[in-house]
Design a protein around this motif. Structure first.
Motif, PDB file in Angstrom:
ATOM      1  N   MET A   1     -31.858   7.087  81.962  1.00  0.00           N
ATOM      2  CA  MET A   1     -30.955   8.223  81.840  1.00  0.00           C
ATOM      3  C   MET A   1     -30.918   8.751  80.408  1.00  0.00           C
ATOM      4  O   MET A   1     -30.637   9.917  80.203  1.00  0.00           O
ATOM      5  CB  MET A   1     -29.556   7.830  82.303  1.00  0.00           C
ATOM      6  N   ASP A   2     -31.220   7.884  79.440  1.00  0.00           N
ATOM      7  CA  ASP A   2     -31.189   8.338  78.051  1.00  0.00           C
ATOM      8  C   ASP A   2     -32.344   9.285  77.722  1.00  0.00           C
ATOM      9  O   ASP A   2     -32.381   9.878  76.657  1.00  0.00           O
ATOM     10  CB  ASP A   2     -31.165   7.148  77.091  1.00  0.00           C
ATOM     11  N   GLU A   3     -33.277   9.457  78.649  1.00  0.00           N
ATOM     12  CA  GLU A   3     -34.409  10.364  78.459  1.00  0.00           C
ATOM     13  C   GLU A   3     -34.191  11.720  79.158  1.00  0.00           C
ATOM     14  O   GLU A   3     -35.088  12.555  79.157  1.00  0.00           O
ATOM     15  CB  GLU A   3     -35.694   9.724  78.997  1.00  0.00           C
ATOM     16  N   TYR A   4     -33.017  11.922  79.741  1.00  0.00           N
ATOM     17  CA  TYR A   4     -32.779  13.151  80.496  1.00  0.00           C
ATOM     18  C   TYR A   4     -33.076  14.406  79.672  1.00  0.00           C
ATOM     19  O   TYR A   4     -33.801  15.299  80.125  1.00  0.00           O
ATOM     20  CB  TYR A   4     -31.346  13.210  81.047  1.00  0.00           C
ATOM     21  N   GLU A   5     -32.524  14.489  78.478  1.00  0.00           N
ATOM     22  CA  GLU A   5     -32.716  15.702  77.669  1.00  0.00           C
ATOM     23  C   GLU A   5     -34.185  15.906  77.326  1.00  0.00           C
ATOM     24  O   GLU A   5     -34.674  17.034  77.324  1.00  0.00           O
ATOM     25  CB  GLU A   5     -31.859  15.645  76.407  1.00  0.00           C
ATOM     26  N   ARG A   6     -34.891  14.831  77.079  1.00  0.00           N
ATOM     27  CA  ARG A   6     -36.323  14.939  76.783  1.00  0.00           C
ATOM     28  C   ARG A   6     -37.087  15.472  77.997  1.00  0.00           C
ATOM     29  O   ARG A   6     -37.958  16.334  77.869  1.00  0.00           O
ATOM     30  CB  ARG A   6     -36.861  13.569  76.357  1.00  0.00           C
ATOM     31  N   VAL A   7     -36.760  14.967  79.177  1.00  0.00           N
ATOM     32  CA  VAL A   7     -37.404  15.437  80.404  1.00  0.00           C
ATOM     33  C   VAL A   7     -37.050  16.895  80.665  1.00  0.00           C
ATOM     34  O   VAL A   7     -37.921  17.722  80.961  1.00  0.00           O
ATOM     35  CB  VAL A   7     -37.011  14.547  81.610  1.00  0.00           C
ATOM     36  N   ARG A   8     -35.779  17.227  80.550  1.00  0.00           N
ATOM     37  CA  ARG A   8     -35.343  18.613  80.756  1.00  0.00           C
ATOM     38  C   ARG A   8     -36.068  19.556  79.802  1.00  0.00           C
ATOM     39  O   ARG A   8     -36.596  20.591  80.203  1.00  0.00           O
ATOM     40  CB  ARG A   8     -33.831  18.721  80.564  1.00  0.00           C
ATOM     41  N   ASP A   9     -36.124  19.175  78.528  1.00  0.00           N
ATOM     42  CA  ASP A   9     -36.796  20.012  77.532  1.00  0.00           C
ATOM     43  C   ASP A   9     -38.290  20.118  77.814  1.00  0.00           C
ATOM     44  O   ASP A   9     -38.898  21.166  77.572  1.00  0.00           O
ATOM     45  CB  ASP A   9     -36.550  19.471  76.126  1.00  0.00           C
ATOM     46  N   PHE A  10     -38.881  19.057  78.338  1.00  0.00           N
ATOM     47  CA  PHE A  10     -40.293  19.102  78.730  1.00  0.00           C
ATOM     48  C   PHE A  10     -40.497  20.172  79.804  1.00  0.00           C
ATOM     49  O   PHE A  10     -41.379  21.025  79.692  1.00  0.00           O
ATOM     50  CB  PHE A  10     -40.751  17.735  79.243  1.00  0.00           C
ATOM     51  N   TYR A  11     -39.658  20.137  80.852  1.00  0.00           N
ATOM     52  CA  TYR A  11     -39.768  21.156  81.906  1.00  0.00           C
ATOM     53  C   TYR A  11     -39.517  22.553  81.345  1.00  0.00           C
ATOM     54  O   TYR A  11     -40.201  23.509  81.707  1.00  0.00           O
ATOM     55  CB  TYR A  11     -38.830  20.851  83.069  1.00  0.00           C
ATOM     56  N   TYR A  12     -38.553  22.698  80.453  1.00  0.00           N
ATOM     57  CA  TYR A  12     -38.296  24.006  79.840  1.00  0.00           C
ATOM     58  C   TYR A  12     -39.538  24.508  79.101  1.00  0.00           C
ATOM     59  O   TYR A  12     -39.900  25.687  79.205  1.00  0.00           O
ATOM     60  CB  TYR A  12     -37.131  23.922  78.861  1.00  0.00           C
ATOM     61  N   ASP A  13     -40.183  23.624  78.339  1.00  0.00           N
ATOM     62  CA  ASP A  13     -41.402  24.015  77.607  1.00  0.00           C
ATOM     63  C   ASP A  13     -42.504  24.448  78.561  1.00  0.00           C
ATOM     64  O   ASP A  13     -43.209  25.433  78.315  1.00  0.00           O
ATOM     65  CB  ASP A  13     -41.902  22.868  76.730  1.00  0.00           C
ATOM     66  N   VAL A  14     -42.663  23.705  79.647  1.00  0.00           N
ATOM     67  CA  VAL A  14     -43.683  24.067  80.628  1.00  0.00           C
ATOM     68  C   VAL A  14     -43.362  25.424  81.242  1.00  0.00           C
ATOM     69  O   VAL A  14     -44.237  26.279  81.377  1.00  0.00           O
ATOM     70  CB  VAL A  14     -43.818  22.974  81.713  1.00  0.00           C
ATOM     71  N   ILE A  15     -42.109  25.647  81.595  1.00  0.00           N
ATOM     72  CA  ILE A  15     -41.703  26.928  82.182  1.00  0.00           C
ATOM     73  C   ILE A  15     -41.963  28.073  81.202  1.00  0.00           C
ATOM     74  O   ILE A  15     -42.483  29.121  81.590  1.00  0.00           O
ATOM     75  CB  ILE A  15     -40.228  26.878  82.629  1.00  0.00           C
ATOM     76  N   ARG A  16     -41.630  27.877  79.937  1.00  0.00           N
ATOM     77  CA  ARG A  16     -41.892  28.918  78.932  1.00  0.00           C
ATOM     78  C   ARG A  16     -43.381  29.242  78.855  1.00  0.00           C
ATOM     79  O   ARG A  16     -43.762  30.387  78.641  1.00  0.00           O
ATOM     80  CB  ARG A  16     -41.383  28.477  77.568  1.00  0.00           C
ATOM     81  N   SER A  17     -44.223  28.245  79.044  1.00  0.00           N
ATOM     82  CA  SER A  17     -45.671  28.456  78.943  1.00  0.00           C
ATOM     83  C   SER A  17     -46.198  29.350  80.066  1.00  0.00           C
ATOM     84  O   SER A  17     -47.248  29.960  79.921  1.00  0.00           O
ATOM     85  CB  SER A  17     -46.415  27.120  78.952  1.00  0.00           C
ATOM     86  N   PHE A  18     -45.488  29.421  81.179  1.00  0.00           N
ATOM     87  CA  PHE A  18     -45.926  30.251  82.297  1.00  0.00           C
ATOM     88  C   PHE A  18     -45.830  31.745  81.981  1.00  0.00           C
ATOM     89  O   PHE A  18     -46.458  32.561  82.644  1.00  0.00           O
ATOM     90  CB  PHE A  18     -45.110  29.961  83.555  1.00  0.00           C
ATOM     91  N   GLN A  19     -45.048  32.091  80.972  1.00  0.00           N
ATOM     92  CA  GLN A  19     -44.879  33.505  80.629  1.00  0.00           C
ATOM     93  C   GLN A  19     -46.203  34.151  80.249  1.00  0.00           C
ATOM     94  O   GLN A  19     -46.392  35.340  80.457  1.00  0.00           O
ATOM     95  CB  GLN A  19     -43.866  33.653  79.499  1.00  0.00           C
ATOM     96  N   ASP A  20     -47.116  33.383  79.680  1.00  0.00           N
ATOM     97  CA  ASP A  20     -48.403  33.921  79.244  1.00  0.00           C
ATOM     98  C   ASP A  20     -49.547  33.521  80.163  1.00  0.00           C
ATOM     99  O   ASP A  20     -50.705  33.787  79.850  1.00  0.00           O
ATOM    100  CB  ASP A  20     -48.711  33.439  77.822  1.00  0.00           C
ATOM    101  N   ALA A  21     -49.237  32.896  81.269  1.00  0.00           N
ATOM    102  CA  ALA A  21     -50.282  32.372  82.163  1.00  0.00           C
ATOM    103  C   ALA A  21     -50.655  33.395  83.235  1.00  0.00           C
ATOM    104  O   ALA A  21     -49.877  34.293  83.560  1.00  0.00           O
ATOM    105  CB  ALA A  21     -49.805  31.080  82.813  1.00  0.00           C
ATOM    106  N   GLU A  22     -51.855  33.214  83.787  1.00  0.00           N
ATOM    107  CA  GLU A  22     -52.299  34.066  84.906  1.00  0.00           C
ATOM    108  C   GLU A  22     -51.421  33.858  86.127  1.00  0.00           C
ATOM    109  O   GLU A  22     -51.164  34.765  86.892  1.00  0.00           O
ATOM    110  CB  GLU A  22     -53.736  33.699  85.281  1.00  0.00           C
ATOM    111  N   TYR A  23     -50.999  32.614  86.312  1.00  0.00           N
ATOM    112  CA  TYR A  23     -50.233  32.253  87.500  1.00  0.00           C
ATOM    113  C   TYR A  23     -48.788  31.948  87.111  1.00  0.00           C
ATOM    114  O   TYR A  23     -48.531  31.183  86.197  1.00  0.00           O
ATOM    115  CB  TYR A  23     -50.857  31.031  88.178  1.00  0.00           C
TER     116      TYR A  23
END
Length: 167
Positions: A1-23
């Motif tokens: 549970m102490d890694e929640y923020e790290r996991v959440r931020d990881f997903y946020y970073d991945v989502i941000r990367s989709f802004q410039d992606a083909e898909y």
């Protein structure tokens, strides 16, 4: 549970990367996946991550729960819900894509599912997600059907459903 923020931020970073992606998989920060879903998945020990060194590079949720639309599908094998492993939210950090990390996560899932005495692995792919549409069949998943499915966070969308029976 102490890694929640790290996991959440990881997903946020991945989502941000989709802004410039083909898909664009239609994921939205805080909406899909919801922060609560990520938190609950960690709490239930259903969220798995991949690391290269100390860096989190991939993540996914594995459980035996699925969207109601799955109930209307004629799957390759008829099993009870608790005999199914379902892959959700598989993603790879953008800077390390093309290194077969998604493939490694899926292959690990197949072995892990066997060790948990599951009989099959199922998943859905948003129609048009060409990388996923190519990945899963290359790893032995079989296309089952296309299904228009409602997700609370996404609305009605077309998904391709795949299954990989385990021996």
């Amino acid at each position: 549970m102490d890694e929640y923020e790290r996991v959440r931020d990881f997903y946020y970073d991945v989502i941000r990367s989709f802004q410039d992606a083909e898909y664009d998989p239609q994921w939205k920060i805080g909406i899909y996946p919801t922060d609560e879903y990520l938190y609950t998945s960690i709490e239930k020990q259903e969220l798995y991550v991949g690391f290269v060194g100390e860096g989190m590079v991939a993540a996914m949720v594995l459980n035996h729960r699925f969207n109601e639309g799955y109930n209307h599908v004629r799957w390759l094998i008829d099993v009870n819900q608790d005999e199914v492993m379902v892959i959700h939210l598989l993603c790879v950090y953008p800077k390390v894509r093309k290194r077969s990390l998604a493939k490694q996560m899926v292959l690990w899932t197949l072995e892990f599912s066997k060790s948990q005495f599951k009989k099959t692995v199922r998943l859905d792919v948003l129609k048009g997600n060409v990388p996923a549409e190519n990945l899963y069949p290359s790893l032995g998943f079989q296309y089952v059907t296309e299904e228009r499915t409602y997700y609370d966070d996404l609305d009605w969308m077309d998904f391709l459903l795949y299954e990989h029976p385990l021996n």
